[in-house]
Design an enzyme around this catalytic site. Structure first.
Site, short mmCIF file in Angstrom:
data_model
loop_
_atom_site.label_atom_id
_atom_site.label_comp_id
_atom_site.label_asym_id
_atom_site.label_seq_id
_atom_site.Cartn_x
_atom_site.Cartn_y
_atom_site.Cartn_z
N PRO A 23 -14.71 0.04 -3.15
CA PRO A 23 -13.38 0.66 -3.10
C PRO A 23 -12.37 -0.64 -3.11
O PRO A 23 -12.22 -1.23 -2.13
CB PRO A 23 -13.47 1.49 -2.06
CG PRO A 23 -14.41 1.12 -1.09
CD PRO A 23 -15.38 0.50 -1.88
N HIS A 174 -13.38 7.56 3.90
CA HIS A 174 -12.77 6.29 4.42
C HIS A 174 -12.51 6.16 5.99
O HIS A 174 -11.34 6.77 6.32
CB HIS A 174 -11.54 5.88 3.76
CG HIS A 174 -11.04 4.48 3.76
ND1 HIS A 174 -11.66 3.46 4.49
CD2 HIS A 174 -10.28 3.68 2.98
CE1 HIS A 174 -11.02 2.25 4.33
NE2 HIS A 174 -10.22 2.34 3.45
N TYR A 179 -6.87 3.08 9.22
CA TYR A 179 -6.21 4.16 8.40
C TYR A 179 -6.36 5.35 9.27
O TYR A 179 -6.80 5.13 10.58
CB TYR A 179 -6.56 4.65 7.09
CG TYR A 179 -6.04 3.24 6.04
CD1 TYR A 179 -5.06 2.85 5.81
CD2 TYR A 179 -7.05 2.67 5.30
CE1 TYR A 179 -4.60 1.85 5.12
CE2 TYR A 179 -6.87 1.48 4.46
CZ TYR A 179 -5.38 1.18 4.16
OH TYR A 179 -5.06 0.32 3.74
N ALA A 296 -20.44 -5.08 3.27
CA ALA A 296 -18.89 -5.44 2.55
C ALA A 296 -18.45 -6.44 3.26
O ALA A 296 -18.53 -6.37 4.49
CB ALA A 296 -18.35 -4.33 1.90
N GLY A 297 -17.87 -7.38 2.41
CA GLY A 297 -16.86 -8.20 3.09
C GLY A 297 -17.31 -9.67 3.27
O GLY A 297 -18.07 -10.19 3.94
N GLY A 298 -16.75 -10.22 2.12
CA GLY A 298 -16.86 -11.79 2.22
C GLY A 298 -18.34 -12.13 1.37
O GLY A 298 -18.61 -13.16 1.49
N GLY A 319 -15.75 -6.54 -3.90
CA GLY A 319 -14.51 -6.15 -4.32
C GLY A 319 -13.69 -7.20 -5.11
O GLY A 319 -13.46 -7.01 -6.47
#
Length: 367
Positions: A23, A174, A179, A296-298, A319
């Protein structure tokens, strides 16, 4: 054969490969928050046979956005706009899951007709919201009252019903990146003394009630949850993240969800903050969560191969690389060079550096 390109099943969904579109907030919806025609083009371009596409956040109410240009999922027009996107992804043989989110305290009164942003507790922080005036400091937030929580949960359930009507294959909660859901979960932002604060069991109550609301619409095997253990985006924090997220993952595991989507703490938003750090959150939670894990992430291609080979994740979400490489799975499959992404185009704009990137060998990337 590369493990990235072996088939897998997540919940009720069969995938042909494990390169997932993460996302990615791009802020190109129409003024009424309906997905725009250029969004349809963007999704169609990046869909692939057997691939999983998780959408940018869709918001269940007008006042749940933190960014102008973010799409909604609370009107019939929104359903019709999202239907064009789900149809476009399905036409390429792909699977698409809608991420649903409330941005909570990371917002501004200009995005909510003057209403203050909400949070579990009032904990001032320095953050930015994206309004018609560009990036501005967030507005002071208020503590949501206990009696308001059922209606908030119902807005997510109705959003899930609309996502289903729009043809989506599943839905993702999410619960990451500071958030609203994440602020309930972590004790740095949740100072409540009622049934939704204090103990870990109380702090996980709201995220779990939202998960159950989504399950009531789609079934557990079409619901995923995204978390960011030890993440820093949105000035989020917890005094014992392993205990908090371990308990949350254990509770989620009992539902038989489609997947748990874990953002590694080496990234914060679209920034890599710990270059070279190995994935840590997925490896810890792998021991607790019994269903499929999307990391996810890097990640790059080699990192993705490694974490799947180790068994700490079953698929990897990308992403930034997907923004400028619409054919990313094929580039990974053939080990082709990647087109650099254009950071300035991440947060809103027009078609430039959004839908004008081409597949490998078709032409040059945009100037």
């Amino acid at each position: 054969m590369s493990k990235l390109f072996t088939p897998m099943r997540i919940g009720a969904l069969d995938l042909g490969h494990r390169v997932v579109h993460a996302p990615t907030t791009r802020l190109r919806a129409l003024p009424d928050e309906t997905p725009s025609p250029m969004m349809v083009d963007y999704y169609r371009q990046r869909a692939s046979q057997g691939g999983l596409f998780i959408t940018e956040s869709a918001h269940p109410s007008h006042d749940s956005r933190g960014y102008i240009g973010a799409p909604g999922i609370y009107t019939d027009a929104h359903v019709a706009g999202w239907r064009q996107i789900s149809d476009a992804v399905h036409s390429k043989g792909g699977t698409i899951i809608m991420q649903i989110a409330h941005d909570g305290r990371q917002s501004h009164v200009d995005l909510s007709d003057g209403a203050a942003p909400i949070a579990p507790s009032v904990v001032p922080f320095e953050g930015k919201a994206f309004t018609q005036n560009g990036w501005v400091p967030v507005s002071p937030h208020r503590e949501i009252a206990l009696e308001e929580i059922p209606a908030l949960i119902e807005s997510f359930r109705r959003g899930a019903e609309r996502a289903k009507a729009a043809g989506f294959d599943g839905i993702e909660l999410h619960a990451a990146n500071g958030y609203l859901v994440d602020t309930f979960l972590q004790d740095g932002t949740n100072r409540r003394t009622d049934a939704y604060g204090g103990s870990i069991a109380n702090r996980t109550r709201f995220p779990l009630e939202l998960t159950e609301a989504l399950i009531s619409v789609f079934g557990a095997d079409r619901v995923g949850v995204r978390i960011s253990p030890s993440g820093t985006w949105g000035a989020i924090s917890d005094s014992d993240p392993q205990a908090t997220f371990g308990a949350f993952a254990e509770a989620l595991s009992a539902y038989g969800l489609a997947y748990l989507h874990i953002i590694e703490p080496r990234v914060s938003g679209v920034e890599t903050v710990h270059v070279g750090q190995a994935p840590v959150a997925s490896s810890y939670l792998r021991k607790i969560f019994k269903g499929p894990i999307i990391a996810a992430g890097g990640f790059d291609r080699d990192d993705a191969e490694s974490i799947i080979e180790r068994g700490d994740a079953d698929a990897v979400a990308f992403g930034r690389f997907f923004t400028s490489n619409p054919d990313l799975p094929e580039r990974f499959r053939r080990n082709l060079p990647l087109t650099p992404y254009v950071r300035e185009a991440f947060w809103g704009g027009d078609e430039r550096n959004y839908t004008d990137f081409l597949a490998y060998g078709v032409g040059d990337a945009p100037a």
